[in-house]
Design an enzyme around this catalytic site. Structure first.
Site, short mmCIF file in Angstrom:
data_model
loop_
_atom_site.label_atom_id
_atom_site.label_comp_id
_atom_site.label_asym_id
_atom_site.label_seq_id
_atom_site.Cartn_x
_atom_site.Cartn_y
_atom_site.Cartn_z
N ASP A 178 1.52 -1.05 -0.03
CA ASP A 178 -0.01 0.14 -0.08
C ASP A 178 0.55 1.13 0.25
O ASP A 178 1.27 1.58 0.51
CB ASP A 178 -0.97 0.27 1.14
CG ASP A 178 -1.85 0.92 0.75
OD1 ASP A 178 -1.33 2.53 0.94
OD2 ASP A 178 -3.11 1.17 1.32
N HIS A 179 1.01 2.09 -1.08
CA HIS A 179 2.22 2.52 -1.67
C HIS A 179 1.87 4.30 0.10
O HIS A 179 3.25 4.60 -0.50
CB HIS A 179 2.29 3.40 -2.57
CG HIS A 179 1.07 3.69 -3.32
ND1 HIS A 179 -0.10 3.80 -3.95
CD2 HIS A 179 0.78 4.95 -3.35
CE1 HIS A 179 -0.37 5.12 -3.90
NE2 HIS A 179 0.03 5.99 -3.34
N HIS A 241 -5.52 2.93 1.74
CA HIS A 241 -4.96 4.30 1.98
C HIS A 241 -5.48 4.43 3.33
O HIS A 241 -4.77 5.03 4.71
CB HIS A 241 -5.29 5.12 1.38
CG HIS A 241 -4.36 4.44 0.00
ND1 HIS A 241 -3.16 3.98 -0.52
CD2 HIS A 241 -4.73 5.00 -1.66
CE1 HIS A 241 -3.14 3.54 -1.31
NE2 HIS A 241 -3.87 4.11 -2.19
#
Ligand code: NAD
Length: 506
Positions: A178-179, A241
């Protein structure tokens, strides 16, 4: 971080957008900073019948933004190999295996492998099972799987995918990316929380009134409408996010800052989120679509007018909600969240709004001695990075009244010049076997279960979707979410700024 690691990266989807825009620049950054030296190689696989030479041109083109000379870039690119590969064809894995073994010898990679799934999620399970059945995993080195979002589209599909992956890989070999967890300021949340006695003592429902998380985008769906129509803001932004940001803000203190302890605390936290009944979902979650709007005399298309979007689409481009956590630390503290496209400004901001304590002894109106702005800790995630604390001070001059002052700390360009981009950071962490900033299956399962309940209510709801104007901060319903309390959205770029504060106007 060790810098003497050797590994072969096998990138499935090597001709795709993610690989070209994010992965090759991230690997080059690791190379130019010395984390990758001679002992690395990359096999890019995709369906197109490219040659290695053409692949090198593609990789070189993805490095255009770097100042390094062509010779350095070419030396880096010479470690890249291309294999035309249909992920559903078992024979292709035989060829891949032979090439991997050859490169292992050539670059002395110690049989270490990172398999990167940079392609459509519908192939993730197929690839993982072929890697197992065609015996690509090595016996002596490490074998790690990096997997992109979306991880399923609901709990059941995520569970099925996880079952497929775990036939070949153990949980501790799977790095679900999950960047957001690779962003400097998201990682800074734990430093702020657990590195400051001043904050850790007040990080609870005794002192915090509410928490606000805004992930605002100013762009529309652009060319991603095909994907977005099947996803919407809830699945695209909230499930991953926003939930992860809630996890970092609200988890209990982990025993150590390690994958095992952090993932355990985030899982416990997600399991403590108050489940809502269908009626509560309608009350506490809002969805909307951006509508055709005239901005500065120019007509901007609404979501339903975008290419590849159904004219009667029910896909939400905006979500706002109130999340409650049923544990001792957070009981009674709303976490207000919102995300959307075509909003007033691209910005990710977190506001921790403290309770007003005591009475305002300076108030002119003695009948309202509670009138006092709350203290607010703001974490600026992007585009600016830093934090500020808004506290009350004395208005300069005669008389005595309070006004909010902001203690502001922004990281400047020079400080951030060496800050790794999210993919660069996360790939290095995976290379080092550090899963702290990746998502455990248990976290995902809990977050999907929460999201599924919302989705089911929305899917059954026949009432027309609310809309919002392009350039606003979402529909009126998102403001109304906070109306039952004394709170309001702190971040509001549509309001005229208080001259004393940069963005946070209390
Ligand atoms: P893309 O469509 O640009 O690339 C897909 C790749 O898969 C191409 O290389 C294509 O040749 C290959 N491919 C497709 N079918 C194949 C098959 N049967 N056999 C072998 N190769 C095949 O997609 P993308 O934007 O790079 O996204 C890849 C993944 O990353 C997706 O899961 C996406 O959700 C995720 N992701 C992308 C971004 C981004 O910025 N692009 C950001 C976050 C997550």
């Amino acid at each position: 971080m060790r810098s003497d690691l050797a590994a072969l990266f096998i990138i499935f989807g090597g001709s795709g957008d993610l690989a070209q825009r994010k992965l090759y620049p991230a690997l080059f950054n690791l190379y130019r900073k010395g984390y990758l030296k001679e002992s690395f190689a990359v096999i890019g696989t995709a369906r197109r019948p490219w040659t290695d030479e053409h692949y090198h041109e593609i990789v070189m083109a993805s490095l255009e933004g770097f100042e390094e000379d062509d010779e350095t870039k070419q030396t880096f690119t010479s470690h890249f190999y291309y294999q035309s590969h249909d992920v559903t064809d078992a024979e292709h894995y035989e060829t891949l295996k032979a090439l991997a073994a050859k490169l292992d010898d050539k670059y002395q990679l110690n049989q270490n492998r990172i398999y990167y799934m940079a392609m459509s999620p519908r192939y993730f399970g197929t690839i993982a099972s072929h890697l197992g059945s065609e015996a690509l995993l090595t016996a002596d080195g490490f074998n790690r799987l990096i997997i992109e979002k979306p991880f399923g589209r609901d709990y059941e599909s995520a569970k099925a995918l996880n079952q497929e992956l775990t036939q070949t890989f153990d949980e501790n070999q799977i790095y679900r990316i999950d960047h957001y967890l690779g962003k400097e300021m998201i990682q800074n949340i734990v430093a702020l929380r657990f590195g400051n006695g001043l904050l850790s003592g007040v990080w609870n429902n005794q002192f915090i009134d509410n928490v606000q998380i805004t992930l605002a985008e100013s762009v529309g769906v652009e060319e991603r409408a095909g994907y977005y129509e099947t996803s919407g803001a809830l699945r695209d932004m909230f499930q991953n996010h926003i939930m992860q940001v809630i996890g970092m803000l609200a988890m209990e203190v982990p025993v150590n800052f390690s994958a095992e302890d952090v993932q355990r605390e985030k899982t416990r936290l997600f399991r403590s989120i108050q489940p809502y009944s269908p009626a509560e979902i309608k009350q506490n979650f809002v969805r909307a679509q951006y509508a055709e709007t005239t901005v500065d005399g120019e007509n901007k298309p609404g979501y339903r007018q975008e290419t590849n979007v159904a004219p009667d689409s029910q896909t939400e481009t905006f979500v706002a909600g109130k999340v409650m956590i049923d544990n001792e630390r957070w009981c009674g503290v709303p976490f207000y969240v919102r995300t959307g496209k075509r909003l007033a400004r691209k910005e990710t901001q977190i506001n921790i709004v403290f309770k007003k304590t005591g009475v305002n002894i300076f108030a002119d109106d003695k009948s309202d001695r509670s009138a006092m702005a709350p203290d607010v800790l703001t974490i600026y995630v992007e585009p600016e990075q830093g934090f500020s604390l808004t506290i009350n001070g004395k208005e300069v001059g005669q008389g005595f009244s309070l006004k909010p002052d902001q203690l502001n700390y922004q990281y400047d360009k020079q400080m951030l010049a060496d800050s790794p981009e999210a993919y660069e950071r996360l790939i290095l962490e995976a290379l080092n076997g550090d899963g702290t900033n990746f998502t455990h299956w248990h976290e995902l399962a809990a977050s999907w279960q929460f999201v599924d309940a919302i989705r089911q209510v929305w899917d059954a709801d026949q009432t027309p979707l609310p809309t919002y104007a392009i350039g606003s901060m979402g529909p009126k319903e998102a403001t109304d979410l906070l109306a039952s309390t004394d709170a309001k959205w702190i971040f509001d770029p549509t309001q005229t700024k208080n001259k004393n504060c940069r963005e946070v106007c209390v």
